[in-house]
Design an enzyme around this catalytic site. Structure first.
Site, mmCIF file in Angstrom:
data_model
loop_
_atom_site.group_PDB
_atom_site.id
_atom_site.type_symbol
_atom_site.label_atom_id
_atom_site.label_comp_id
_atom_site.label_asym_id
_atom_site.label_seq_id
_atom_site.Cartn_x
_atom_site.Cartn_y
_atom_site.Cartn_z
ATOM 1 N NE ARG A 72 104.372 -82.047 6.430
ATOM 2 C CZ ARG A 72 103.616 -82.399 7.069
ATOM 3 N NH1 ARG A 72 103.159 -83.555 6.136
ATOM 4 N NH2 ARG A 72 102.369 -82.253 7.652
ATOM 5 C CE1 TYR A 200 104.621 -74.742 2.688
ATOM 6 C CE2 TYR A 200 105.079 -76.455 2.958
ATOM 7 C CZ TYR A 200 104.944 -75.927 3.182
ATOM 8 O OH TYR A 200 104.214 -75.272 4.808
ATOM 9 C CE LYS A 209 107.660 -81.453 9.338
ATOM 10 N NZ LYS A 209 107.483 -81.886 10.515
ATOM 11 C CG HIS A 229 107.201 -84.957 13.675
ATOM 12 N ND1 HIS A 229 105.325 -84.617 13.743
ATOM 13 C CD2 HIS A 229 107.539 -83.073 13.483
ATOM 14 C CE1 HIS A 229 105.329 -83.565 12.656
ATOM 15 N NE2 HIS A 229 105.828 -82.859 13.001
ATOM 16 C CB SER A 251 100.067 -80.745 11.884
ATOM 17 O OG SER A 251 99.066 -81.267 11.804
ATOM 18 C CB CYS A 253 98.093 -80.474 18.490
ATOM 19 S SG CYS A 253 97.009 -81.620 18.377
ATOM 20 C CG ASP A 280 108.725 -79.505 13.391
ATOM 21 O OD1 ASP A 280 108.225 -80.318 13.509
ATOM 22 O OD2 ASP A 280 109.519 -80.110 11.874
ATOM 23 N NE ARG A 373 103.927 -74.213 7.854
ATOM 24 C CZ ARG A 373 104.481 -74.984 8.444
ATOM 25 N NH1 ARG A 373 105.066 -74.629 9.727
ATOM 26 N NH2 ARG A 373 103.302 -75.632 8.545
HETATM 27 C C1 OXD Z 1 104.279 -80.149 9.482
HETATM 28 C C2 OXD Z 1 105.800 -79.311 9.646
HETATM 29 O O1 OXD Z 1 103.321 -79.757 8.603
HETATM 30 O O2 OXD Z 1 106.543 -78.972 10.871
HETATM 31 O O3 OXD Z 1 104.259 -81.064 10.789
HETATM 32 O O4 OXD Z 1 105.455 -77.743 8.842
HETATM 33 MN MN MN Z 2 106.787 -80.858 12.140
#
Ligand code: OXD
Ligand code: MN
Length: 593
Positions: A72, A200, A209, A229, A251, A253, A280, A373
Site C-alpha cells: 500500500r 498491488y 481498504k 479495522h 499491522s 501485531c 481484518d 500475500r
Molecule cells: C493492512 C492489510 O495493511 O490488511 O492492514 O493488508
Molecule cells: Mn488490515
C-alpha cells in the site's frame, strides 16, 4: 456479451468509462465458475499467472507484481473532499475536480488493445442489511480473480442493486505501473474510488481498504454505523455458548493469527473452540434488540505469507491449500509449489519472488517478498464460524485494542466505561521494530488501528465513536479492553508466549463481560487479579512473578505516555472531542507523582 443489468446509472457510468479508457472489448463479470476458470486459463497463457501443482495445491496460482508495486502507498493515497478540513490532518488531500482531471488525464485511452472487465461486487452477504454494493472496472485479470475470492461478485449483486443509484463507482487502471503516477483516491461525497498505476492488492482490490474502510467509514458517519479495522472472533464454551469480540491492532501485531488462534491444550481438552468470523474488517451497527452486531464484509483473506506456518497459524496455512492466489512468494521448481520465509525446507531449486533463480539453502537473499500475500477463500478456513454468512452479524461483547509496547501497557486492562474505552482506542500506539532489539522503539500513534483508513477527519471520527455509544443502553454496550502481547523484561525477552496462549486473556475479557470475575481498579482502568489469568499448563513458561510484572502500572511511564497523547491530540486540531481531553486530564492527574 450482453449487459447484465438495465440499471441506467450503471449503464451510463460504464459507457462513460468506455469513452474514457477506450477498451477493445467490455466483459461483464457474471460470477460463474466457467467465466473465472476461462480467465485464469487466459492469465496462465500470457504468463500473468503460473499454475501451481494441481495435486498439492488445486486451483492455486502464483502472480508476481512489478518490484516497485508491492505494498500500500500511504503517501500516494488521497481523500478528495471539497474542503481540506473534512479530511483532517492525518490524510492526504486533493480537491475533487482537479483530481478527476489529473487522473483522467493519466488513464485516458489506457485500455486500448485491452479488455475492460466490469466487476459487480458486494461487501457483505448479498441482501444483508449491512451490505453495500460496488462496481469496479479493471484491465487486470489478476484483479478480477482476487475480487472473486475477496468479495461476492456477479449477477446476484446486480440483481440486488436493481435500479438503485446507491453503489460505489470504482475505476482501476494499471497503465504502466509508474510509481510517480500512482494514485489511490477516494471521493467520499461521490461514492467514487480511483486506483491508478498500481496492481498491488491493497491498492487495487477496491472492496478492501478503499471501500470497506475509507468510503464505508464516511458512510457510517452519516448513517450511524461503523466501519472498523477489526478482526471478529467467537469463543465457544464447553456448554456450547459462543461469545464474540472485535479487536483492532496496527499491522505486524498478529491480527490474522489472533483471529484464527488454536486454543492451548488445557482449553481444547475441556471443549473450548475458537471460531473466526473475520481477520481484518468489521462493519458494526445496532441490532433490533439494541445490542451491537458485527459483520465481516469480506469473502476471503488477503494475508501476509511470510511467518505463516504450522506453529504460528495452522488455520491460515490450511486456508491457502486450494483456490488461492499467491503474490510475490518464492516458487519451488522441483514440485511447482510455493515457499516463503518461516516455512521449513527452503527449496534449493527455486525462483525468488522476482522470478530469478534462487537457492533457499545457500542464498542470503529473501525468497519471498516480506509483504508477499495469499488471497484465500474464507470457506477454506477450518475454524470459520458458522455465523460467518449470518446477514445480521454476530453480537459483540467486547472491543479489544492493542499494540506493541515493550514496557508500558499491561498484558490486559479494561476501560471504566464507553468514553474511557474510546479514549484508549484513540490513543493507541505501537512501537516500531527497534523494540525487537530490546531498545524501546519509536512510538507511532495509530488510533483504533485506523490511521491510514479513516475516510474523514480523525477528531470527527473520535466524536462518532462517542456518539454511537450514546445510542446504546449502558447494559447493552460492549466493554472495552486493551491488550499487549509484547511486553519485555529487562533483558529484552518477551514475557508472554502469545499465539494460542492469548486465549487465556480473551477468556478473562469475556468473563469480565459476563460479570463473572472481579478486577482491581488502577490509575489506567481495571486490571485482572493475577490469579484470575489461567496459567494452567503454562507454569513452566510464565511464573506468577512475571505475570504480576506484566500486570503492573509504572506511573512515570504513564505520565510520559500522557504527554505523548497530548502531543498527538494537539496535532489533530480543534475537532478532538472535549470528552477525550477530559479523559486525558483524568489520566494525567491519576499518574502524577
Ligand atoms: C493492512 C492489510 O495493511 O490488511 O492492514 O493488508
Ligand atoms: Mn488490515
Amino acid at each position: 456479451m450482453d449487459n447484465l443489468t438495465t440499471n441506467k446509472s450503471i449503464l451510463d457510468w460504464v459507457a462513460d468509462r468506455v469513452a474514457l479508457l477506450s477498451p477493445d472489448k467490455v466483459v461483464w463479470i457474471d460470477g460463474s465458475r466457467e467465466q473465472i476458470e476461462a480467465l485464469k486459463a487466459e492469465a496462465v497463457s500470457t504468463g500473468e499467472f503460473i499454475k501451481l501443482n494441481e495435486e498439492k495445491l488445486p486451483d492455486c496460482y502464483l502472480h508476481r507484481t512489478d518490484p516497485s508495486d508491492v505494498a500500500r502507498v500511504e503517501g500516494r493515497t488521497f481523500i478528495c473532499t471539497p474542503t481540506r478540513e473534512e479530511t483532517g490532518p492525518l490524510n492526504n488531500w486533493m480537491a475533487p475536480d482537479e483530481t478527476y482531471e489529473l487522473l483522467d488525464g493519466i488513464i485516458k485511452d489506457s485500455y486500448k488493445g485491452k479488455t475492460m472487465y466490469v466487476i459487480p461486487y458486494s461487501m457483505g452477504p448479498v441482501g444483508s442489511p449491512f451490505s453495500k454494493y460496488g462496481l469496479e472496472v479493471t484491465d487486470s485479470i489478476y484483479v478480477v480473480c482476487n475480487m472473486d475470492i475477496m468479495t461476492r461478485i456477479g449477477q446476484p449483486v446486480l440483481d440486488a442493486i436493481g435500479s438503485s443509484e446507491d453503489w460505489i463507482k470504482g475505476t482501476h487502471a494499471s497503465c504502466d505501473c509508474d510509481p510517480e503516477k500512482r494514485y489511490i483516491c477516494q471521493f467520499p461525497q461521490d461514492n467514487t474510488i480511483y486506483s491508478v498505476c498500481s496492481c498491488y492488492g491493497g491498492n487495487v482490490l477496491q472492496g478492501k481498504k478503499c471501500f470497506a474502510l475509507r468510503i464505508a467509514s464516511y458512510l457510517g458517519l452519516h448513517e450511524s454505523w461503523q466501519a472498523e479495522h477489526m478482526l471478529i472472533l467467537g469463543l465457544e464454551y464447553p456448554n456450547g455458548d459462543i461469545k464474540y469480540l472485535c479487536a483492532a491492532f496496527p499491522s505486524a501485531c498478529g491480527k490474522t493469527n489472533l483471529a484464527m488462534l488454536v486454543p492451548p491444550e488445557v482449553y481444547r481438552k475441556k471443549g473450548y473452540k475458537l471460531w473466526t468470523v473475520g481477520d481484518d474488517i468489521a462493519w458494526i451497527r445496532k441490532g433490533p434488540d439494541g445490542r451491537m452486531y458485527a459483520l465481516n464484509p469480506e469473502y476471503g483473506f488477503f494475508g501476509v505469507a511470510p511467518g505463516t506456518n504450522e506453529k504460528s497459524n495452522p488455520n491460515a496455512l490450511a486456508a491457502t491449500r486450494e483456490g488461492t492466489i499467491f503474490t510475490n512468494v518464492a516458487l519451488n521448481l522441483d514440485d511447482n509449489t510455493i515457499w516463503w520465509e518461516g516455512l521449513d525446507n527452503a527449496p534449493e531449486n527455486g525462483l525468488d519472488w522476482q522470478g530469478q533463480p534462487w537457492n533457499g539453502k545457500t542464498s542470503t537473499e529473501k525468497g519471498a517478498y516480506p509483504n508477499s500475500r495469499f488471497t484465500a477463500p474464507s470457506r477454506n478456513c477450518p475454524c470459520l464460524s458458522s455465523e460467518y454468512e449470518n446477514p445480521d452479524g454476530v453480537p459483540v461483547e467486547a472491543f479489544v485494542f492493542g499494540g506493541r509496547r515493550a514496557k508500558l501497557a499491561p498484558l490486559v486492562y479494561q476501560a471504566r466505561d464507553w468514553n474511557h474505552g474510546v479514549f484508549i482506542g484513540s490513543s493507541m500506539a505501537s512501537e516500531t521494530t527497534a523494540a525487537a532489539t530490546g531498545a524501546v522503539g519509536v512510538v507511532r500513534r495509530d488510533p483504533m488501528a485506523m490511521r491510514p483508513f479513516i475516510g474523514y477527519d480523525c477528531g470527527t471520527y473520535f466524536q462518532h465513536w462517542l456518539d454511537i455509544g450514546k445510542t446504546v443502553d449502558v447494559d447493552k454496550q460492549p466493554k472495552f479492553f486493551n491488550v499487549n502481547w509484547f511486553r519485555k523484561d529487562d533483558e529484552g525477552h518477551f514475557m508472554w508466549p502469545g499465539f494460542g496462549d492469548n486465549l487465556r486473556v480473551l477468556d478473562w475479557i469475556l468473563k469480565r463481560c459476563a460479570g463473572e470475575v472481579d478486577a482491581v481498579e488502577t490509575e489506567i482502568g481495571f486490571l485482572p487479579k493475577p490469579e484470575d489469568i489461567n496459567l494452567e499448563g503454562l507454569e513452566d513458561e510464565v511464573s506468577m512473578d512475571a505475570l504480576k510484572e506484566m500486570l503492573s502500572v509504572d506511573k512515570k511511564l504513564w505520565a510520559e505516555e500522557a504527554e505523548g497523547i497530548e502531543e498527538f491530540y494537539d496535532s489533530l486540531g480543534s475537532t478532538v472531542p472535549a470528552e477525550l481531553k477530559d479523559q486525558l486530564a483524568k489520566l494525567k492527574a491519576a499518574v502524577a507523582e
